[in-house]
Design an enzyme around this catalytic site. Structure first.
Site, PDB file in Angstrom:
ATOM      1  N   GLN A   1       0.656   5.542  11.960  1.00  0.00           N
ATOM      2  CA  GLN A   1       0.912   6.319  10.748  1.00  0.00           C
ATOM      3  C   GLN A   1       2.309   6.597  10.606  1.00  0.00           C
ATOM      4  O   GLN A   1       3.052   6.886  11.638  1.00  0.00           O
ATOM      5  CB  GLN A   1       0.209   7.354  10.689  1.00  0.00           C
ATOM      6  N   GLY A   2       2.734   6.064   9.253  1.00  0.00           N
ATOM      7  CA  GLY A   2       4.125   6.498   8.997  1.00  0.00           C
ATOM      8  C   GLY A   2       5.014   5.044   9.182  1.00  0.00           C
ATOM      9  O   GLY A   2       6.234   5.200   8.891  1.00  0.00           O
ATOM     10  N   ASP A   3       4.646   4.213   9.850  1.00  0.00           N
ATOM     11  CA  ASP A   3       5.175   3.019  10.012  1.00  0.00           C
ATOM     12  C   ASP A   3       5.339   1.880   8.872  1.00  0.00           C
ATOM     13  O   ASP A   3       5.850   0.883   9.134  1.00  0.00           O
ATOM     14  CB  ASP A   3       5.441   2.472  11.531  1.00  0.00           C
ATOM     15  N   SER A   4       4.215   2.101   8.165  1.00  0.00           N
ATOM     16  CA  SER A   4       3.846   1.048   7.316  1.00  0.00           C
ATOM     17  C   SER A   4       5.254   0.512   6.535  1.00  0.00           C
ATOM     18  O   SER A   4       6.026   1.186   5.996  1.00  0.00           O
ATOM     19  CB  SER A   4       2.912   1.475   6.206  1.00  0.00           C
TER      20      SER A   4
ATOM     21  N   ASP B   1      -0.195  -7.804   1.714  1.00  0.00           N
ATOM     22  CA  ASP B   1       0.307  -6.389   1.740  1.00  0.00           C
ATOM     23  C   ASP B   1       2.068  -6.386   1.601  1.00  0.00           C
ATOM     24  O   ASP B   1       2.681  -6.202   2.624  1.00  0.00           O
ATOM     25  CB  ASP B   1      -0.113  -5.486   2.726  1.00  0.00           C
TER      26      ASP B   1
ATOM     27  N   HIS C   1       0.908  -1.059   0.139  1.00  0.00           N
ATOM     28  CA  HIS C   1       0.045   0.022  -0.086  1.00  0.00           C
ATOM     29  C   HIS C   1       0.901   1.136  -0.104  1.00  0.00           C
ATOM     30  O   HIS C   1       0.392   2.317  -0.392  1.00  0.00           O
ATOM     31  CB  HIS C   1      -0.892  -0.086   1.223  1.00  0.00           C
TER      32      HIS C   1
END
Length: 284
Positions: A238-241, A143, A89
């Protein structure tokens, strides 16, 4: 994807030294999490460095996400001399703002930079990207994406991936570490330096109960695992994906999605690396 993906849109973030996770629904990159309050996000974590974990790298684009943090929006993990894995993603149109990653001309892999406000390490162009065509944005299954670099990383800068035979590496109750530069409060307070947090891998039964299907995604044990802390408080955000979940020096998960950040009943969900290791190997 935490209730949106966990890229800086959905990427997961390491909160107060602990990683916080984004929701399973896709949210605009750089958008702060809205479902977790400051005291519900990762706490109890600690700073670390890319000297200690050279395989923790980041994706960045200043034109898309601004220059203050080297344009970082997703995490990634070096698993070979020229091979890096991250979340599928992170290459979505929603994340990049373009339909083809080649169109984002300043997209770079940030290597060896603990502090994103510094100029240490390197910013490397991407030679090729394979995004899993089986990735399902409805359930969040599959993913994973593979980045190929034009030249090799330094010796020792990669981490081995868990294989299907390594079931002990992700058994329920196993202690793991998650890493990232994501949101540390759930309110868009992104870390400038790399953080890590201890989490516990939960049983598939617990994960399925938390995510039976719906707006956040659907937990599928064949391609996912989940981790957090009993009672909440430790997670990615958020931001760690695309960042790493590690057990005993082996990569077992990639930050993927979740509902809120560090909430008691909603652990972070990770791509199960052992389930995609053979796919990654085909692109190494």
């Amino acid at each position: 994807m935490r209730s949106l993906f966990r890229a800086v849109l959905r990427s997961r973030a390491v909160i107060a030294g602990v990683v916080a996770v984004l929701p399973a629904l896709a949210i605009p990159l750089a958008a702060p999490a809205t479902s977790a309050s400051a005291n519900e996000v990762v706490v109890g974590g600690a700073p670390t460095s890319t000297d200690q974990q050279p395989w923790v790298v980041a994706l960045g684009s200043r034109s898309r996400f601004g220059a203050s943090r080297s344009g970082q929006f997703c995490g990634a993990v070096a698993v070979g001399p020229r091979t890096v894995v991250t979340a599928a993603h992170c290459f979505s149109t929603e994340a990049l703002g373009v339909s083809d990653w080649h169109q984002l001309t300043d997209l770079r892999l940030i290597v060896g930079r603990t502090d994103l406000t510094s100029t240490s390490g390197e910013e490397l162009p991407l030679a090729d990207v394979w995004v899993n065509p089986a990735f399902d944005p409805t359930t969040n299954a599959g993913d994973v994406a593979v980045i190929t670099l034009g030249h090799s990383l330094p010796s020792g800068a990669s981490i081995p991936m868990a294989q299907p035979s390594d079931s002990a590496d992700y058994a329920p109750g196993t202690q793991a570490q998650v890493y990232g530069w994501g949101d540390t409060t759930g309110h868009g307070d992104y870390a400038t330096s790399l953080r890590t947090a201890p989490v516990t891998i939960f049983s598939d039964t617990t994960c399925e109960k938390a995510y039976p299907g719906g707006g956040d995604g659907t937990y599928e044990s064949s391609t996912m695992l989940c981790a957090g802390a009993q009672g909440g408080g430790k997670d990615a955000c958020q931001g760690d994906s695309g960042g790493p979940l590690v057990v005993a020096g082996r990569l077992v998960g990639l930050v993927s999605w979740g509902n809120g950040c560090a909430l008691a009943d909603y652990p972070g969900v990770y791509t199960r690396v052992s389930a995609v290791a053979s796919l990654v190997a085909q692109h190494m």
